[in-house]
Design a protein around this motif. Structure first.
Motif, mmCIF file in Angstrom:
data_model
loop_
_atom_site.group_PDB
_atom_site.id
_atom_site.type_symbol
_atom_site.label_atom_id
_atom_site.label_comp_id
_atom_site.label_asym_id
_atom_site.label_seq_id
_atom_site.Cartn_x
_atom_site.Cartn_y
_atom_site.Cartn_z
ATOM 1 N N THR A 85 0.836 -1.364 -0.104
ATOM 2 C CA THR A 85 0.128 -0.079 -0.084
ATOM 3 C C THR A 85 0.919 1.245 -0.172
ATOM 4 N N GLY A 86 2.051 1.065 0.280
ATOM 5 C CA GLY A 86 2.880 2.256 0.283
ATOM 6 C C GLY A 86 2.970 3.152 -0.816
ATOM 7 N N ASN A 87 3.284 4.469 -0.969
ATOM 8 C CA ASN A 87 3.219 5.287 -2.215
ATOM 9 C C ASN A 87 4.746 5.316 -2.539
ATOM 10 N N VAL A 88 4.985 4.905 -3.860
ATOM 11 C CA VAL A 88 6.278 4.795 -4.260
ATOM 12 C C VAL A 88 6.735 6.133 -4.914
ATOM 13 N N TYR A 89 5.781 6.547 -5.819
ATOM 14 C CA TYR A 89 6.026 8.045 -6.403
ATOM 15 C C TYR A 89 4.681 8.264 -7.089
ATOM 16 N N ASP A 90 4.363 9.537 -7.284
ATOM 17 C CA ASP A 90 3.355 10.057 -8.006
ATOM 18 C C ASP A 90 1.776 9.259 -7.775
ATOM 19 N N HIS A 91 1.796 8.875 -6.426
ATOM 20 C CA HIS A 91 0.575 8.161 -6.042
ATOM 21 C C HIS A 91 0.463 6.714 -6.900
ATOM 22 N N ILE A 92 1.660 6.458 -7.294
ATOM 23 C CA ILE A 92 1.601 4.749 -7.309
ATOM 24 C C ILE A 92 2.068 4.248 -6.234
ATOM 25 N N ILE B 152 5.322 -0.370 -16.659
ATOM 26 C CA ILE B 152 4.606 0.468 -16.073
ATOM 27 C C ILE B 152 3.419 1.245 -16.677
ATOM 28 N N GLN B 153 3.940 1.745 -17.973
ATOM 29 C CA GLN B 153 2.981 2.396 -18.770
ATOM 30 C C GLN B 153 1.654 1.627 -19.084
#
Lengths: 263, 310
Positions: free
Chosen positions: A60-67, A224-225
């Motif tokens: 659940t952690g935020n990696v970057y930009d709400h991802i 990722i995209q």
């Protein structure tokens, strides 16, 4: 020893079709692979187990930009498993097969080179696809929705798998001693995985620019995209991977050896 | 019809000349043995015929194909079988799977179970290759050599490391294959193997063919002088004998003769007249081994043979 009945002088019968030969070849590649517990575990089960652990810890952690963690690791560990099947496993098993004379023995049969390499590439793509499906299922278990754009994902996976297979054959062509193969293969692969963001997000522009020249970061970006952002094919990433694939294929064609003791 | 033709074959590794001007012909249906010590150039010659190595000069034809030309490679390989010195098969496949896999590459493969039976591996079909003994692996390799129903079979030292009974079975199999119409070119450094199997033998030493012929005529064996050997009877010296003899170590003496009948008559007559015997009397002609050792210079010239190893 018993008596044979087939007269050797009669050469009747026809060559199998290309498709039938490929099915035959892939079948025995698969048999050899699944019977070997070490290869089945390390190249196949390892990424899935790794994903299960990473998912459990960073879900659940935020990696970057709400991802979220799971949104980040689903594509990167998928990429890791494809690279494991197509590059690492392939390069190590090919150099081992050359060293033990298996490739030479195979070269002594009428099996053409395209059949042998075609069989290996298809075998690796099958392993990659099964790993991908398992990771996507585990990702669903962790609450991440199934991806919707399967077409773009499949095209990305196929091009990446083919490119990493070509690089794998190229590296196997350059390795002289199979005992050193695992070390050489990991030496090339491991630092690249780190700077390419396979294990954690890299924010540094400099590192990202460097990693972007090599094939692993573009593969991560493209997945990722498609997986996480739900977008289409990443044309730039595909081009970088394809270029590496073509380069690998050229090295493989020029340098590949079948004989454990070349002239 | 000749199945294999080699004319003035040359091959060097760096400055070492491994094969220098070998010429030979193998006729259809023959068992041809290339006999020579380790490093004489046997395997290099065979690997050039098999297309694994490129020659420096000379002409080579295998079933009408040039083995150096990869374009005809597939067609040539559909008609030849190879048993290499290295044992090399996938360790995790079973015996039957290994044979079945290779059978799939040939347009006119033999029956898989028949080939397994032919090499004496019946009952081992489901065993994994990694669990086989060394001898069983070599027999499996032989099965892979003949699964394609080849017109021509190359055997590189086929029985090295076999126990005597396994060798006899392997010889029996080779003869059986010839009866079925397969031409066989084998290399060996065992004289008895060449003697037991070959229709024709070529002896190769330091990259050159030094003799050729049938096992019976090789190196002039059939026309060589007979040797009469015996120990000097006690209390007599060589001067007392009715024929001139030469000493031959261990108190033995030797007389060589085109025909030993006359010499034997004189010697036995002399012995009976003197109330004595000719201890350890032997009459023989040079064995294939004697010829081989003389031709390949093993023994006296061993260091030189060593230097030419490849």
């Amino acid at each position: 020893m018993t008596t044979a009945s087939a007269p050797a002088a009669q050469q009747t019968g026809r060559r199998k079709s290309t498709g039938a030969l490929l099915v035959h070849q892939v079948r025995y590649e698969q048999l050899s692979f699944w019977r070997n517990p070490q290869s089945a575990f390390f190249t196949f089960a390892f990424p899935v187990i790794f994903f299960v652990i990473l998912g459990a810890v960073f879900r659940t952690g935020n990696v970057y930009d709400h991802i979220s963690g799971i949104e980040y690791y689903t594509p990167t560990i998928t990429a890791l498993s494809v690279i494991g099947c197509c590059y690492s496993q392939l390069a190590i098993s090919l150099s081992l097969r050359r060293q033990t004379g298996i490739l030479k023995r195979l070269r002594a049969t009428p099996a053409p080179a395209w059949l042998i390499f075609g069989g290996i590439v298809i075998h690796c793509i099958i392993l990659s696809l099964i790993d991908t499906v398992l990771i996507v299922i585990m990702s669903r278990v962790y609450g991440h929705a199934f991806p919707s754009n399967w077409g773009a994902i499949l095209i990305t996976l196929l091009i990446a798998a083919a490119a990493f297979c070509a690089i794998g054959v190229a590296v196997a062509s350059l390795i002289k001693n199979a005992d050193a193969a695992p070390a050489v293969v990991q030496f090339i692969f491991f630092p690249l995985l780190f700077i390419s963001g396979s294990y954690f997000h890299i924010a540094s522009k400099v590192i990202n620019n460097i990693a972007g020249v090599f094939p692993i970061k573009p593969f991560n970006d493209a997945l990722i995209q498609t997986f996480t952002l739900g977008k289409g094919i990443d044309g730039h990433a595909i081009l970088v991977m394809a270029a590496w694939g073509v380069g690998g294929a050229l090295v493989a064609i020029r340098r590949f050896r079948w004989d454990p003791r070349p002239e | 019809m000749s199945v294999v033709e080699i004319d003035d074959l040359q091959k060097s590794y760096g400055s070492k000349k491994a094969v220098r001007g070998v010429s030979l012909t193998v006729e259809e249906g023959q068992i041809f043995a290339l006999l020579g010590p380790n490093g004489a150039g046997k395997t290099t010659t065979l690997e050039i015929l098999e297309g694994f190595r490129q020659r420096d000069a000379g002409r080579v034809s295998v079933l009408g194909f040039d083995p150096a030309d990869r374009r005809g490679g597939r067609e040539m390989r559909e008609q030849i079988g190879l048993v290499l010195q290295d044992i090399a098969v996938e360790p995790y496949l079973t015996v039957r799977e290994t044979v079945a896999r290779n059978a799939g590459y040939y347009p006119a493969a033999r029956d898989i179970d028949e080939v397994i039976a032919l090499v004496g591996m019946s009952g081992k079909e489901k065993e994994k290759v990694k669990d086989l003994s060394g001898g069983q692996k070599r027999r499996l390799d032989l099965a892979l050599g003949i699964i394609g129903n080849p017109r021509l079979l190359f055997l590189d030292e086929p029985t090295t490391g076999f126990d005597p009974s396994a060798r006899r079975s392997a010889w029996e199999l080779v003869r059986e294959l010839t009866r079925l119409g397969t031409t066989i070119l084998l290399t060996t450094h065992y004289m008895d193997e060449a003697q037991a199997l070959a229709d024709e033998v070529a002896v190769i030493a330091a990259g050159e063919i030094v003799a050729r012929g049938t096992p019976e005529t090789l190196g002039g064996r059939d026309t060589a002088k007979a040797r009469v050997r015996f120990a000097l009877p006690e209390g007599h010296s060589a001067d007392e004998l009715p024929v001139a003899v030469s000493p031959d170590g261990e108190e033995m003496v030797t007389v060589e003769a085109d025909d030993p009948t006359e010499v034997l008559h004189q010697l036995t007559g002399w012995a009976l007249g003197n109330n004595t015997t000719l201890p350890r009397l032997i009459v023989d002609r040079p064995s294939l081994e004697d010829v081989y050792i003389r031709l390949t210079g093993e023994g006296a010239d061993a260091p030189q043979a060593e230097r030419s190893m490849t």
